[in-house]
Enzyme design. Sequence first.
Site, PDB file in Angstrom:
ATOM      1  N   ARG A 177      15.449 -28.373  12.223  1.00  0.00           N
ATOM      2  CA  ARG A 177      16.669 -27.664  12.634  1.00  0.00           C
ATOM      3  C   ARG A 177      17.903 -28.460  12.218  1.00  0.00           C
ATOM      4  O   ARG A 177      18.901 -27.883  11.774  1.00  0.00           O
ATOM      5  CB  ARG A 177      16.667 -27.417  14.143  1.00  0.00           C
ATOM      6  CG  ARG A 177      15.639 -26.380  14.578  1.00  0.00           C
ATOM      7  CD  ARG A 177      15.739 -26.070  16.054  1.00  0.00           C
ATOM      8  NE  ARG A 177      16.955 -25.343  16.376  1.00  0.00           N
ATOM      9  CZ  ARG A 177      17.410 -25.150  17.618  1.00  0.00           C
ATOM     10  NH1 ARG A 177      16.737 -25.652  18.654  1.00  0.00           N
ATOM     11  NH2 ARG A 177      18.517 -24.468  17.822  1.00  0.00           N
ATOM     12  N   CYS A 235      22.347 -31.103  21.282  1.00  0.00           N
ATOM     13  CA  CYS A 235      21.069 -30.520  20.861  1.00  0.00           C
ATOM     14  C   CYS A 235      21.342 -29.060  20.544  1.00  0.00           C
ATOM     15  O   CYS A 235      22.366 -28.746  19.947  1.00  0.00           O
ATOM     16  CB  CYS A 235      20.006 -30.707  21.942  1.00  0.00           C
ATOM     17  SG  CYS A 235      20.442 -29.978  23.531  1.00  0.00           S
TER      18      CYS A 235
END
Length: 279
Positions: A177, A235
Amino acid sequence: MSVTIAVEDLRARLSGDRPPVVLDVRWALGDPHGRDHYAEGHVPGAVYVDLDAELAAPPGGASGRHPLPDVAELQSAARRWGVGEGRSVVVYDDLGNTAAARAWWLLRYAGIGEVTLLDGALGAWRTAGLPLESGFPADPAPGDVVLRYGGLPVTDADGAAELASAGLLLDARAGERYRGEVEPVDPRAGHIPGAVSAPTGENLAADGAFLPADVLRRRFEEKGAAGGKRIGVYCGSGVTAAHQIAALEIAGFSATLFPGSWSAWSADPARPAAKGSRP
């Protein structure tokens, strides 16, 4: 104050005169059945906490997928859980505490003095051969805790960008990611320019416990955490970044959370996105 509590210490304290409040924060991205998992088996006396409903405000655009809840709403929830003034809290999940760390961080941010993570999470309790309770116990006696935000540092998107250029900004998401190879939930793929990849899962040993403090310290020093450098963490939506902050604290570092994280950053088309393995 310690970040974690060992299974044997928790068992002893649960048998004491003033046991801690134990919170079960069973949650995982893409799994909406945390309450069912709790009912199948949890630490005796633990109270189920719904991360989406109780540890976050409704999602929305620039606020991200898990905005911080209003302090009055969190206080009402904490009192429902039985949290009282001066009473300690232990939190856990069944995923290495990567979700439970949200409660650990949020309650400390709200001023609770003693909040710890059950090291090794529920897996450590099972491995120790300790009993589990099933079903839904009676609601605990209401607590009287008073919460006030400001106990830990936070930043916004502008502050995160500044940390990425003048300090150290850690991206706690999985490497794919960060690199922008996949993006399953947020508006755009990639990472905040200047951020350094530091996947949360690498804080844990194979059994789901935190790595030793010296190992974690070397890990973060290799990422650039040295010499008093200011550190920030983000995050996807501010959940697993809290776990990174716990790991940093174990290693001897303090860090600032960007609660909106990538879900907020990527929702703003004016914010740039970097791809690849380099900051």
